[in-house]
Write a protein that holds these residues in place. Structure first.
Motif, mmCIF file in Angstrom:
data_model
loop_
_atom_site.group_PDB
_atom_site.id
_atom_site.type_symbol
_atom_site.label_atom_id
_atom_site.label_comp_id
_atom_site.label_asym_id
_atom_site.label_seq_id
_atom_site.Cartn_x
_atom_site.Cartn_y
_atom_site.Cartn_z
ATOM 1 N N GLU A 72 3.131 -1.829 11.653
ATOM 2 C CA GLU A 72 3.660 -0.707 10.907
ATOM 3 C C GLU A 72 2.663 0.429 11.066
ATOM 4 O O GLU A 72 1.480 0.247 10.794
ATOM 5 N N LEU A 126 -13.848 18.150 -6.509
ATOM 6 C CA LEU A 126 -13.065 18.544 -5.342
ATOM 7 C C LEU A 126 -13.475 19.927 -4.864
ATOM 8 O O LEU A 126 -13.826 20.768 -5.649
ATOM 9 N N ARG A 145 5.344 15.688 1.839
ATOM 10 C CA ARG A 145 4.855 15.384 0.495
ATOM 11 C C ARG A 145 3.414 15.830 0.372
ATOM 12 O O ARG A 145 2.707 16.025 1.354
ATOM 13 N N ARG A 177 -3.344 12.463 10.429
ATOM 14 C CA ARG A 177 -3.892 11.183 9.996
ATOM 15 C C ARG A 177 -2.914 10.083 10.380
ATOM 16 O O ARG A 177 -1.708 10.317 10.406
ATOM 17 N N ILE A 192 0.818 11.148 9.701
ATOM 18 C CA ILE A 192 1.095 12.372 8.965
ATOM 19 C C ILE A 192 1.068 13.535 9.934
ATOM 20 O O ILE A 192 0.099 13.718 10.662
ATOM 21 N N VAL A 202 -0.912 -1.013 10.554
ATOM 22 C CA VAL A 202 -1.130 -2.235 9.798
ATOM 23 C C VAL A 202 -0.350 -3.369 10.451
ATOM 24 O O VAL A 202 0.796 -3.179 10.868
ATOM 25 N N LEU A 258 -0.468 15.787 -0.170
ATOM 26 C CA LEU A 258 -1.530 14.832 0.105
ATOM 27 C C LEU A 258 -2.371 14.651 -1.160
ATOM 28 O O LEU A 258 -2.502 15.566 -1.970
ATOM 29 N N ALA A 259 -2.926 13.450 -1.311
ATOM 30 C CA ALA A 259 -3.739 13.182 -2.486
ATOM 31 C C ALA A 259 -5.040 13.978 -2.450
ATOM 32 O O ALA A 259 -5.667 14.210 -3.476
ATOM 33 N N TYR A 260 -5.439 14.353 -1.252
ATOM 34 C CA TYR A 260 -6.622 15.195 -1.083
ATOM 35 C C TYR A 260 -6.417 15.994 0.201
ATOM 36 O O TYR A 260 -5.686 15.553 1.089
ATOM 37 N N PRO A 261 -7.018 17.167 0.301
ATOM 38 C CA PRO A 261 -6.794 17.970 1.508
ATOM 39 C C PRO A 261 -7.437 17.330 2.730
ATOM 40 O O PRO A 261 -8.553 16.819 2.662
ATOM 41 N N ILE A 262 -6.707 17.346 3.842
ATOM 42 C CA ILE A 262 -7.247 16.877 5.117
ATOM 43 C C ILE A 262 -7.370 18.107 6.009
ATOM 44 O O ILE A 262 -6.370 18.725 6.355
ATOM 45 N N LEU A 273 -2.330 5.489 10.337
ATOM 46 C CA LEU A 273 -2.815 4.168 9.929
ATOM 47 C C LEU A 273 -1.840 3.116 10.457
ATOM 48 O O LEU A 273 -0.640 3.224 10.268
ATOM 49 N N LEU A 329 -6.550 5.952 2.658
ATOM 50 C CA LEU A 329 -6.742 6.422 4.030
ATOM 51 C C LEU A 329 -5.633 7.370 4.469
ATOM 52 O O LEU A 329 -5.880 8.312 5.212
ATOM 53 N N ILE A 330 -4.405 7.109 4.029
ATOM 54 C CA ILE A 330 -3.326 7.998 4.441
ATOM 55 C C ILE A 330 -2.954 8.968 3.323
ATOM 56 O O ILE A 330 -1.836 9.451 3.252
ATOM 57 N N ALA A 331 -3.931 9.257 2.474
ATOM 58 C CA ALA A 331 -3.809 10.318 1.468
ATOM 59 C C ALA A 331 -2.649 10.119 0.505
ATOM 60 O O ALA A 331 -2.066 11.080 0.012
ATOM 61 N N LEU A 332 -2.313 8.861 0.237
ATOM 62 C CA LEU A 332 -1.316 8.609 -0.805
ATOM 63 C C LEU A 332 -2.010 8.526 -2.162
ATOM 64 O O LEU A 332 -1.433 8.849 -3.191
ATOM 65 N N LEU A 333 -3.251 8.065 -2.131
ATOM 66 C CA LEU A 333 -4.062 7.999 -3.348
ATOM 67 C C LEU A 333 -5.377 8.727 -3.084
ATOM 68 O O LEU A 333 -5.838 8.774 -1.948
ATOM 69 N N PRO A 334 -5.965 9.267 -4.120
ATOM 70 C CA PRO A 334 -7.230 9.981 -3.914
ATOM 71 C C PRO A 334 -8.416 9.013 -3.821
ATOM 72 O O PRO A 334 -8.381 7.922 -4.391
ATOM 73 N N TRP A 359 9.693 10.002 5.753
ATOM 74 C CA TRP A 359 9.520 10.252 4.315
ATOM 75 C C TRP A 359 9.679 11.731 4.001
ATOM 76 O O TRP A 359 9.893 12.111 2.864
ATOM 77 N N ARG A 363 6.996 6.786 9.106
ATOM 78 C CA ARG A 363 6.624 5.377 9.167
ATOM 79 C C ARG A 363 7.408 4.699 10.288
ATOM 80 O O ARG A 363 8.630 4.801 10.341
ATOM 81 N N TYR A 415 5.249 12.739 6.362
ATOM 82 C CA TYR A 415 4.966 11.321 6.584
ATOM 83 C C TYR A 415 6.064 10.681 7.431
ATOM 84 O O TYR A 415 7.250 10.902 7.185
ATOM 85 N N ILE A 418 1.895 4.379 10.079
ATOM 86 C CA ILE A 418 2.253 5.578 9.329
ATOM 87 C C ILE A 418 1.415 6.711 9.876
ATOM 88 O O ILE A 418 0.210 6.550 10.071
ATOM 89 N N TYR A 433 0.816 -1.219 0.000
ATOM 90 C CA TYR A 433 0.000 0.000 0.000
ATOM 91 C C TYR A 433 0.847 1.265 0.000
ATOM 92 O O TYR A 433 0.340 2.351 -0.221
ATOM 93 N N ARG A 478 -6.080 1.211 1.670
ATOM 94 C CA ARG A 478 -5.177 1.686 2.728
ATOM 95 C C ARG A 478 -4.469 2.951 2.280
ATOM 96 O O ARG A 478 -4.330 3.907 3.045
#
Lengths: 106, 153
Positions: free
Chosen positions: B5, A106, B46, B87, B9, B91, B48-52, B89, A95-100, B43, B62, B60, B7, A54, A92
């Motif tokens: 593990e 938007l 970087r 954020r 942010i 695992v 984010l894929a979308y704003p939080i 996560l 969830l941690i904003a690596l992928l949209p 890391w 880990r 990031y 991760i 992930y 996964r």
């Protein structure tokens, strides 16, 4: 094993022969035609060193559409095992904003 | 012990010291509960894929560690409380792990990668100025192509 046998039993009852699939029929009305061309192979089975992870955004990105949806294995040719692992990995990563989740609105 | 593990942010506006401090804090929780760190991976910042919330970027971090459920719960509880964490996560990586062995594996993997990189660079130099990307041990001819079953129907 017994599962697939049973599946065939069901298929027989439905009037279809063993090994025949409804979506392969040729010229039958309503039947989907199987597009000809290269047989797709699962990328993770072909390359044993490649793991579903992930955190590996670059690999995962090849399995989502521009809108952020997961591409079905029907399109990518992934085997069921790896498609399942991939689905979990993509979720996964989302969830941690690596992928949209979605890039459409938007 | 189990190998987990986590991760998380952090807010991007934090300074180096603040980042180091919060990382240390969570490492301390692992050690304090009787767990063992395997690897800590920063890391860096970087996008984010979308704003939080209001953040568009994040730092990031880990953590790879051996612990049990109680320690994990404690870490997650603290991550929830921490204001700097936007954020996280966790695992489960392995249900049974040997931290020393895991660290060794990471080490050998790193060394192998470095060697491969060096070998590739050397090969490129030998080949001349033209940088040709080539993977030497690519698996070729994975058995015979499977017979097409559907065609015969």
């Amino acid at each position: 094993m017994s599962d697939s046998d049973q599946m065939d039993d069901y298929a027989d009852k439905a009037g279809r022969g063993r090994g025949q699939r409804s979506d392969v029929g040729e010229g039958r009305p309503g039947a989907r035609r199987r597009p000809s061309g290269r047989r797709k192979v699962c990328r993770f089975c072909a390359d044993k060193t490649l793991k579903v992870d992930y955190k590996d955004v670059r690999t995962l990105q090849t399995f989502i559409t521009e809108g952020g949806k997961i591409v079905p294995s029907r399109v990518t040719g992934n085997c069921a095992l790896h498609q399942r692992a991939l689905t979990v990995a993509i979720k996964r990563a989302r969830l941690i904003a690596l992928l949209p989740f979605s890039t459409l609105v938007l | 012990m189990r190998r987990y593990e986590t991760i998380f942010i952090l807010r991007p506006e934090l300074g180096e010291a603040q980042i180091a401090e919060s990382v240390k804090r969570f490492e301390g929780i692992v050690a304090g509960g009787g767990g063992e760190m395997i690897e800590c991976d920063l890391w860096g910042s970087r996008e984010l894929a979308y704003p939080i919330g209001r953040e568009r970027r994040g730092v990031y971090v880990r953590l790879d560690y051996a612990a049990n459920g109680a320690i994990l719960n404690e870490i997650e509880r603290n991550l929830k409380i921490a204001d700097n964490v936007i954020r996280f996560l966790s695992v489960l990586v392995e249900t049974e792990t040997d931290p020393a062995k895991a660290r060794e594996e990471i080490e050998t993997h790193r060394r192998k990668q470095a060697e491969a990189k060096a070998a590739a660079a050397l090969a490129r130099e030998k080949a001349g100025s033209a940088p040709v990307e080539e993977i030497p041990d690519a698996p070729e001819g994975l058995g015979e192509p499977a017979p097409e079953g559907d065609e015969s129907v």
